[in-house]
Scaffold this motif. Sequence first.
Motif, PDB file in Angstrom:
ATOM      1  N   SER A   1       0.845  -1.186   0.000  1.00 33.90           N
ATOM      2  CA  SER A   1       0.000   0.000   0.000  1.00 33.90           C
ATOM      3  C   SER A   1       0.881   1.236   0.000  1.00 33.90           C
ATOM      4  CB  SER A   1      -0.908   0.022   1.235  1.00 33.90           C
ATOM      5  OG  SER A   1      -1.516   1.285   1.387  1.00 33.90           O
TER       6      SER A   1
ATOM      7  N   THR B   1      -2.962   4.337   1.466  1.00 37.48           N
ATOM      8  CA  THR B   1      -3.638   3.984   2.717  1.00 37.48           C
ATOM      9  C   THR B   1      -2.664   3.959   3.887  1.00 37.48           C
ATOM     10  OG1 THR B   1      -5.228   2.676   1.449  1.00 37.48           O
ATOM     11  CG2 THR B   1      -5.157   2.303   3.815  1.00 37.48           C
TER      12      THR B   1
ATOM     13  N   ARG C   1      -4.149  -4.446   7.074  1.00 38.17           N
ATOM     14  CA  ARG C   1      -4.447  -4.661   5.657  1.00 38.17           C
ATOM     15  C   ARG C   1      -3.936  -6.044   5.295  1.00 38.17           C
ATOM     16  NH1 ARG C   1      -5.040  -0.615   1.567  1.00 38.17           N
ATOM     17  NH2 ARG C   1      -4.684  -1.337  -0.578  1.00 38.17           N
TER      18      ARG C   1
ATOM     19  N   HIS D   1     -13.244  -2.309   2.397  1.00 35.29           N
ATOM     20  CA  HIS D   1     -12.258  -1.256   2.642  1.00 35.29           C
ATOM     21  C   HIS D   1     -13.050  -0.059   3.176  1.00 35.29           C
ATOM     22  CE1 HIS D   1      -8.796   1.158   2.539  1.00 35.29           C
ATOM     23  NE2 HIS D   1      -8.415   1.047   1.282  1.00 35.29           N
TER      24      HIS D   1
END
Length: 328
Positions: A71, A74, A123, A151
């Motif tokens: 990521s 995020t 995540r 999400h």
Amino acid sequence: MSSAAHSPATGLQGREAFPHRHLLGIEGLQPWEILFLLDEAEQWVALNRETAKHDDRLSGLTLINAFFENSTRTLLSFEIAGKRLGADVVNMTVAASSVKKGETLIDTAITLNAMRADMLVIRHDASGAVQLIADKVDCPVLNAGDGRHEHPTQALLDALTIRRRKGRIAGLTVAICGDVLHSRVARSNILTLTALGADVRVVGPPTLLPAAVERMGVTRFTDFDKGLDGADVVMMLRLQRERMSGGFVPSLREYHAFYGLTPERLAHAAPDALVMHPGPMNRGVEIASVVADDLDRSAIPEQVEMGVAVRMACLDVLTRGRRGIAGW
């Protein structure tokens, strides 16, 4: 636009406004609970536009960002959110962790719990993994994306962006376009926007639309132009080739020809239609650069900005009980 203009009609306060220990998804949240988080985020939008972007309410608390899947936006957004609230932020590098040595997800959860974290942001590439961790730890857990499941903070930031730009969500027509099948963003957005009264369409090739998606309260379109007709918001999705096994589209060039958002295609939407994309974008595949960079129509940079504010709100709300805030 001030948060006062969007106070939930219920007038609930404290734990009654958001009674959940974790934020694992939008599914199961009531409309007023979603609105409560959006309203809480408004104050952080204002703070983040100041020169001094700091608040000490999470001082002394430890936030661990455990990202088992790559990521950029995020992870950085949660790190900034935690630091701006005064928390001690630790980013767990999974590539260098014991997970790569064969440690199970449950053992990792037990280890993190033993470190007395005050908040975990997780995540993971497997649907349900975040729930598994939440069941094993004592602190609040926030889902930063799990497989194809959900999400939630992406959907919240998208809703906040729409509300600030359009003044409302109820009654708007939102077209979510592209790889809906593999998208946790699409799922969370469908749950959020339908709960708040939007008319949601999903648009894409038959191979990239979930079977029986209409059960989620949306209208299905495989003709891109018809799906965009009169839409107030056009939300494009990335082709998630890393989640695909087999030929879902003939080629990227053909996909763009039929389902890429160009100025000509956007003309089918409402004249003031808002263009959105959760990122990262595949320019020239699902969206043309001239559309993505249109300062009047594109809300893509604003989505990133709203992401920090929404995540600050979630970190604040979920830790109020641990901080001894009255009513929580």
